[in-house]
Design a protein around this motif. Structure first.
Motif, PDB file in Angstrom:
ATOM      1  N   ALA A 297       0.873  -1.181   0.000  1.00 60.23           N
ATOM      2  CA  ALA A 297       0.000   0.000   0.000  1.00 60.23           C
ATOM      3  C   ALA A 297       0.904   1.224   0.000  1.00 60.23           C
ATOM      4  N   LEU A 298       0.598   2.162  -0.859  1.00 64.63           N
ATOM      5  CA  LEU A 298       1.348   3.411  -0.980  1.00 64.63           C
ATOM      6  C   LEU A 298       0.403   4.550  -0.640  1.00 64.63           C
ATOM      7  N   LEU A 299       0.687   5.237   0.459  1.00 63.52           N
ATOM      8  CA  LEU A 299      -0.164   6.347   0.867  1.00 63.52           C
ATOM      9  C   LEU A 299       0.278   7.603   0.148  1.00 63.52           C
ATOM     10  N   ARG A 300      -0.684   8.427  -0.162  1.00 60.23           N
ATOM     11  CA  ARG A 300      -0.436   9.669  -0.884  1.00 60.23           C
ATOM     12  C   ARG A 300      -0.270  10.825   0.098  1.00 60.23           C
TER      13      ARG A 300
ATOM     14  N   VAL B  56      11.413   7.608 -11.114  1.00 57.84           N
ATOM     15  CA  VAL B  56      10.262   7.286 -10.271  1.00 57.84           C
ATOM     16  C   VAL B  56       9.188   6.571 -11.075  1.00 57.84           C
ATOM     17  N   ALA B  57       8.371   5.860 -10.331  1.00 61.26           N
ATOM     18  CA  ALA B  57       7.104   5.360 -10.864  1.00 61.26           C
ATOM     19  C   ALA B  57       6.035   6.146 -10.129  1.00 61.26           C
TER      20      ALA B  57
ATOM     21  N   ARG C 130       1.598   0.315 -17.044  1.00 61.52           N
ATOM     22  CA  ARG C 130       0.267  -0.293 -16.968  1.00 61.52           C
ATOM     23  C   ARG C 130      -0.683   0.567 -16.137  1.00 61.52           C
ATOM     24  N   ARG C 131      -0.323   0.849 -14.910  1.00 62.78           N
ATOM     25  CA  ARG C 131      -1.063   1.771 -14.035  1.00 62.78           C
ATOM     26  C   ARG C 131      -0.074   2.742 -13.392  1.00 62.78           C
ATOM     27  N   GLU C 132       0.952   3.075 -14.163  1.00 66.46           N
ATOM     28  CA  GLU C 132       2.003   3.955 -13.674  1.00 66.46           C
ATOM     29  C   GLU C 132       2.436   4.908 -14.780  1.00 66.46           C
TER      30      GLU C 132
ATOM     31  N   THR D  36      -3.497  12.569  -9.057  1.00 69.39           N
ATOM     32  CA  THR D  36      -4.064  11.744  -7.990  1.00 69.39           C
ATOM     33  C   THR D  36      -3.178  10.541  -7.647  1.00 69.39           C
ATOM     34  N   GLY D  37      -2.017  10.474  -8.254  1.00 65.06           N
ATOM     35  CA  GLY D  37      -1.109   9.369  -7.992  1.00 65.06           C
ATOM     36  C   GLY D  37      -0.131   9.681  -6.879  1.00 65.06           C
ATOM     37  N   THR D  38       0.774   8.751  -6.654  1.00 63.86           N
ATOM     38  CA  THR D  38       1.837   8.935  -5.669  1.00 63.86           C
ATOM     39  C   THR D  38       3.111   8.334  -6.233  1.00 63.86           C
ATOM     40  N   ALA D  39       4.206   9.063  -6.114  1.00 68.66           N
ATOM     41  CA  ALA D  39       5.468   8.649  -6.723  1.00 68.66           C
ATOM     42  C   ALA D  39       6.380   7.968  -5.702  1.00 68.66           C
ATOM     43  N   ARG D  40       7.104   6.968  -6.191  1.00 70.77           N
ATOM     44  CA  ARG D  40       8.162   6.327  -5.411  1.00 70.77           C
ATOM     45  C   ARG D  40       9.356   6.157  -6.342  1.00 70.77           C
TER      46      ARG D  40
END
Length: 180
Positions: free
Chosen positions: A8-11, A102-103, A130-132, A153-157
């Motif tokens: 899970a990646l929190l924004r 980053v993705a 795909r979703r990145e 609305t995404g979050t980068a890592r």
């Protein structure tokens, strides 16, 4: 549904002094929701865990619990261990330093024309996943003026973090769908 490992990646958690959430509290909340073998990685909202629930149910439960805690909505992106491994493997910039690529994780596939709407590019390279959305920041993300509206609305890592999350998901917990 069999137990599997998820990430899970929190924004917008612990970034720029906003959204403070101690990882010990995040881990406890995940445990309250019945998620098992819960681990966190660095103080930016990365959670690795096992569950029998499908992705959509995990996302809804975590977002509801986080909203109660924070008093406002907090976005959560969920990926299975297999999906996070695929994100790392699909990195279109493997030659770039992991802290400069980053993705940007999204809930759904980015629009095919997402990169056409990017503004203020200054040498960054971008590719759709795909979703990145993958971005290589040759001068570093902090120096960039790049705006990608589809990523809002995404979050980068960065790729170093993605690699660590893959390692964590593979090291402990439920087997991935590929290993069964």
């Amino acid at each position: 549904m069999p137990i599997q490992s998820y990430v899970a990646l929190l924004r917008a958690v612990n970034v720029g002094g906003t959204g403070k959430l101690p990882m010990t509290e995040l881990k406890a909340m995940a445990g309250e929701l019945g998620l098992a073998n819960v681990r966190t990685y660095i103080a930016s909202g990365n959670l690795v865990f096992d569950s029998q629930l499908p992705e959509a149910e995990i996302k809804a439960a975590l977002e509801a619990r986080l909203a109660r805690h924070a008093g406002k909505p907090l976005g959560v992106i969920i990926r299975s261990a297999d999906e996070i491994r695929d994100v790392l493997a699909a990195n279109p910039f493997p030659e770039a330093p992991g802290n400069r690529s980053v993705a940007i994780f999204l809930d759904a596939a980015p629009p095919a024309d997402a990169l056409e709407h990017a503004r203020h590019a200054g040498g960054e390279r971008m590719r759709l996943g795909r979703r990145e959305i993958y971005v290589h920041y040759p001068q570093g993300q902090g120096q960039s003026k790049l705006i990608i509206p589809a990523a809002k609305t995404g979050t980068a890592r960065n790729m170093n973090t993605v690699a660590k999350l893959v390692e964590m998901a593979d090291a402990e917990g439920a087997p991935s769908a590929r290993s069964r």
